[in-house]
Scaffold this motif. Structure first.
Motif, PDB file in Angstrom:
ATOM      1  N   VAL A   1      39.845   7.902 -37.650  1.00 34.54           N
ATOM      2  CA  VAL A   1      39.357   9.091 -38.405  1.00 34.54           C
ATOM      3  C   VAL A   1      39.478  10.193 -37.299  1.00 34.54           C
ATOM      4  CG1 VAL A   1      37.423  10.202 -39.389  1.00 34.54           C
ATOM      5  CG2 VAL A   1      37.715   7.629 -39.813  1.00 34.54           C
TER       6      VAL A   1
ATOM      7  N   LEU B   1      41.984   6.487 -46.444  1.00 34.05           N
ATOM      8  CA  LEU B   1      42.603   6.023 -45.033  1.00 34.05           C
ATOM      9  C   LEU B   1      43.407   4.818 -45.562  1.00 34.05           C
ATOM     10  CD1 LEU B   1      39.379   5.109 -42.570  1.00 34.05           C
ATOM     11  CD2 LEU B   1      41.232   6.768 -42.343  1.00 34.05           C
TER      12      LEU B   1
ATOM     13  N   LEU C   1      32.808  11.542 -44.986  1.00 38.13           N
ATOM     14  CA  LEU C   1      33.425  10.001 -45.105  1.00 38.13           C
ATOM     15  C   LEU C   1      32.767   9.725 -46.405  1.00 38.13           C
ATOM     16  CD1 LEU C   1      32.751   8.336 -41.842  1.00 38.13           C
ATOM     17  CD2 LEU C   1      34.872   9.585 -42.587  1.00 38.13           C
TER      18      LEU C   1
ATOM     19  N   TYR D   1      46.961  15.137 -38.931  1.00 37.01           N
ATOM     20  CA  TYR D   1      46.602  13.837 -39.205  1.00 37.01           C
ATOM     21  C   TYR D   1      47.414  12.960 -38.201  1.00 37.01           C
ATOM     22  CZ  TYR D   1      43.492  15.689 -42.662  1.00 37.01           C
ATOM     23  OH  TYR D   1      42.468  16.194 -43.086  1.00 37.01           O
TER      24      TYR D   1
ATOM     25  N   TYR E   1      37.315  12.446 -45.909  1.00 37.33           N
ATOM     26  CA  TYR E   1      38.084  11.019 -46.053  1.00 37.33           C
ATOM     27  C   TYR E   1      37.355  10.205 -46.792  1.00 37.33           C
ATOM     28  CZ  TYR E   1      40.066  12.126 -41.299  1.00 37.33           C
ATOM     29  OH  TYR E   1      40.622  12.627 -40.316  1.00 37.33           O
TER      30      TYR E   1
ATOM     31  N   LEU F   1      36.729   7.100 -34.448  1.00 34.04           N
ATOM     32  CA  LEU F   1      36.781   8.359 -34.843  1.00 34.04           C
ATOM     33  C   LEU F   1      37.019   9.007 -33.398  1.00 34.04           C
ATOM     34  CD1 LEU F   1      35.827  10.993 -36.080  1.00 34.04           C
ATOM     35  CD2 LEU F   1      33.631  10.571 -35.028  1.00 34.04           C
TER      36      LEU F   1
END
Length: 457
Positions: A242, A57, A252, A407, A202, A396
Motif C-alpha cells: 500500500v 490490491l 482502506l 503507484y 484501496y 504500507l
C-alpha cells in the motif's frame, strides 16, 4: 487486458433475474478479462457521473459502457488460475479471468445493468451483498430467481440508492463456489465527489483456502482449518504494498468472506473506522484505533493520514494468519534434541531436516525441499533479512518524495541517522552512530524456493 465478445442468441434465450425490461433484451457489452495479479492503476471514468476511482490490491476494476443512460457491466463466472504468490498457483473459480473478480464501481443514483454469463460447470447466481435493491434482483437461487445454468446469461438491473462499500458473491452452492474463490468488490461512490475525499482509496477482500501441499484445487469442505490466508487471493509476499505520499489521506476498504474474524492491524499510524456495511460513520461517532476487527460477512472502511514515513507492517493479528501452508497436526519440538535422530532419518528420507528444537524462526531463512506448487510457511525477504511472514501481511510504504498519483513501488525505506535500533554491548551506552544502510535489494519481496529433485519423495 484482453476482451472477448459474447454474442447472445434470440431474445428468448436471455433470461432476467427478476422482472425483465425491454433493455434486458439488448446484447451484452464486451466482457473484459484480465488474469494478471498486478495492481491496476486506477482509471478515471470516461462516461457517466464523475467519481474518484479505487485501487484494488492485486486486482482491477471492471469497464462499463453507457447505454441509454444506464451503466452496463458484463460479469463472466468461470474457472480461473490465480497466482497466490510467486511459486504457487491455484485453480479457482472467479469472474472475468481473475479471483476475486474485478471491482465494480458506480455512483449513487446510477441505474446499473449487470449481465452475468455462467461458464462454470454448475449453475450459479450473483448476490449483491449489502446493496438495497428490489427483491427479484437479490440473487438468491431458488428464492428470488431461477439458477443461472451453465451457458446461460442473466441480467440484473437496479438503481444504486446508497453510497458505500459492498461485495458480490454467489448464493448458489455457496459453500463450494465461495470456497473456490467466486467473489468480488462493489463500490458505490457518492454523488458528490467532494464528499469525504481521500488521496488514495484501496480495496481488498479477505479470503482463505485449504489447498494440500503439492496440489492446486481448494478443499471445499473445510470449515475452519484453512492453510492459506489471503487478501484478494494473494498471500505474502505476493500481496502488493500500500503506497502513500507523506501527508496524504488514505482509505482502506476491506470485506471479509472467510469463516472467521480478522483483526487487521496497522503499524506506525492510528486510524478511524469511517464506513461499515450500513454506510458512512458520522465524525462524531468515530474514535482512534490501530486495529479493526472485521467479522464474517462484514465490510469496514478505515482512514488515516500517512504522516509517518517508512515501511510499516499491515497484517491480520491472528498469528497463524500470517503463515502459509500451515500444518495443523505438527508437533511442538521446542527443547527436543534431534542431533542424533536427523542423520538416521536422512538415510531413509534424504530430504528430512530436523527442525523446531529452539523455535521456528529458522523456517524464514532456510531453503528446504518443498512439494511443487507449495509456498514456504514463512517467506519474503526485506532489506535486513527474512521477514518471517506469510499469508495476510503486506507493507504500507509512506514516502516524502512519492509522486502524487504514482503507484510504482519506491523500494525499501532508508532510515534517517539515529532512528534505527541496533546492536550494542550489555551495560555500555551505545555510541551515536548512523543507521545501518540496507544492502541494495529489489523493490519486491522475493520468494526463495530451493531447487530440488524429489526423486519420488
Amino acid at each position: 487486458m484482453n476482451t472477448r465478445r459474447h454474442f447472445l442468441g434470440a431474445a428468448a434465450g436471455l433470461l432476467a433475474a427478476g422482472a425483465a425490461s425491454r433493455h434486458a433484451l439488448a446484447a451484452a457489452p464486451e466482457a473484459a478479462s484480465r488474469d494478471s495479479a498486478e495492481t491496476a492503476t486506477p482509471r478515471q471514468p470516461q462516461a457517466g457521473r464523475p467519481y474518484n476511482p479505487v485501487v484494488t490490491l492485486n486486482g482491477w476494476s471492471l469497464p462499463f459502457r453507457m447505454h441509454d443512460g444506464v451503466k452496463e457491466f458484463h460479469l463472466v463466472a468461470e474457472p480461473v488460475v490465480r497466482e497466490i504468490a510467486p511459486g504457487m498457483t491455484a485453480k479457482l473459480w472467479g469472474y472475468n479471468g481473475s479471483s476475486p473478480g474485478p471491482t465494480i464501481e458506480a455512483v449513487e443514483g446510477d441505474r446499473v445493468r449487470i449481465f452475468v454469463t455462467n461458464k462454470l460447470p454448475e449453475h450459479t447466481t450473483v448476490h449483491w451483498h449489502g446493496l438495497i435493491l428490489p427483491n427479484g434482483m437479490d440473487g438468491v437461487g431458488g428464492l428470488t430467481q431461477p439458477q443461472i445454468k451453465p451457458g446461460q446469461t442473466f441480467v440484473y438491473e437496479f438503481v444504486l440508492k446508497h453510497p458505500g462499500t459492498f461485495m458480490y458473491h454467489p448464493h448458489a452452492d455457496e459453500m463450494v463456489q465461495m470456497a473456490m474463490g467466486a467473489m468480488g468488490f462493489f463500490v458505490v461512490h457518492p454523488k458528490n465527489p467532494r464528499f469525504m475525499p481521500v488521496d488514495r482509496d484501496y480495496v481488498f477482500l479477505i479470503n482463505a483456502y485449504d489447498i494440500d501441499p503439492g496440489s492446486s484445487v481448494p478443499r471445499v469442505n473445510t470449515m475452519l482449518d484453512f492453510n492459506l490466508w489471503t487478501w484478494n487471493s494473494r498471500a505474502f509476499p505476493g500481496i502488493a504494498p500500500v503506497l502513500a505520499r507523506t501527508g496524504e489521506r488514505v482509505r482502506l476498504r476491506m470485506g471479509n468472506l472467510t469463516m472467521t474474524n480478522h483483526p487487521i492491524h496497522l503499524h506506525g499510524h492510528s486510524f478511524e473506522v469511517t464506513g461499515t456495511d450500513g454506510g458512512w460513520v458520522p465524525k462524531t461517532a468515530r474514535w482512534p484505533e490501530v486495529t479493526v476487527d472485521i467479522a464474517v460477512g462484514q465490510m469496514r472502511a478505515i482512514e488515516f493520514v500517512a504522516d509517518n514515513p517508512g515501511d510499516w507492517a499491515l497484517h491480520c493479528h491472528k498469528s497463524h494468519h500470517t503463515m502459509n501452508a500451515m500444518g495443523h497436526n505438527v508437533p511442538t519440538m521446542i527443547g527436543v534434541r534431534q542431533d542424533d535422530l536427523a542423520p538416521r532419518l536422512q538415510k531413509l528420507l534424504p530430504d528430512y531436516m530436523g527442525m523446531g528444537s529452539s523455535g521456528m524462526a529458522e523456517m524464514g531463512a532456510m531453503e528446504m525441499p518443498l512439494p511443487d506448487n507449495t509456498l514456504p510457511m514463512m517467506t519474503g525477504r526485506g532489506p535486513y533479512g527474512p521477514i518471517e511472514m506469510g499469508g495476510m501481511f503486506t507493507v504500507l510504504k509512506v514516502r516524502d518524495d512519492l509522486p502524487r498519483g504514482s503507484y510504482a513501488d519506491p523500494g525499501w525505506y532508508r532510515m534517517p541517522p539515529g532512528t534505527q535500533a541496533h546492536a550494542t554491548q550489555a551495560g555500555i551506552p551505545p555510541a551515536a552512530t548512523d543507521a545501518t544502510e540496507p544492502a541494495p535489494t529489489p523493490a519486491t519481496l522475493d520468494v526463495r524456493k530451493p531447487a530440488h529433485d524429489h526423486q519420488g519423495h
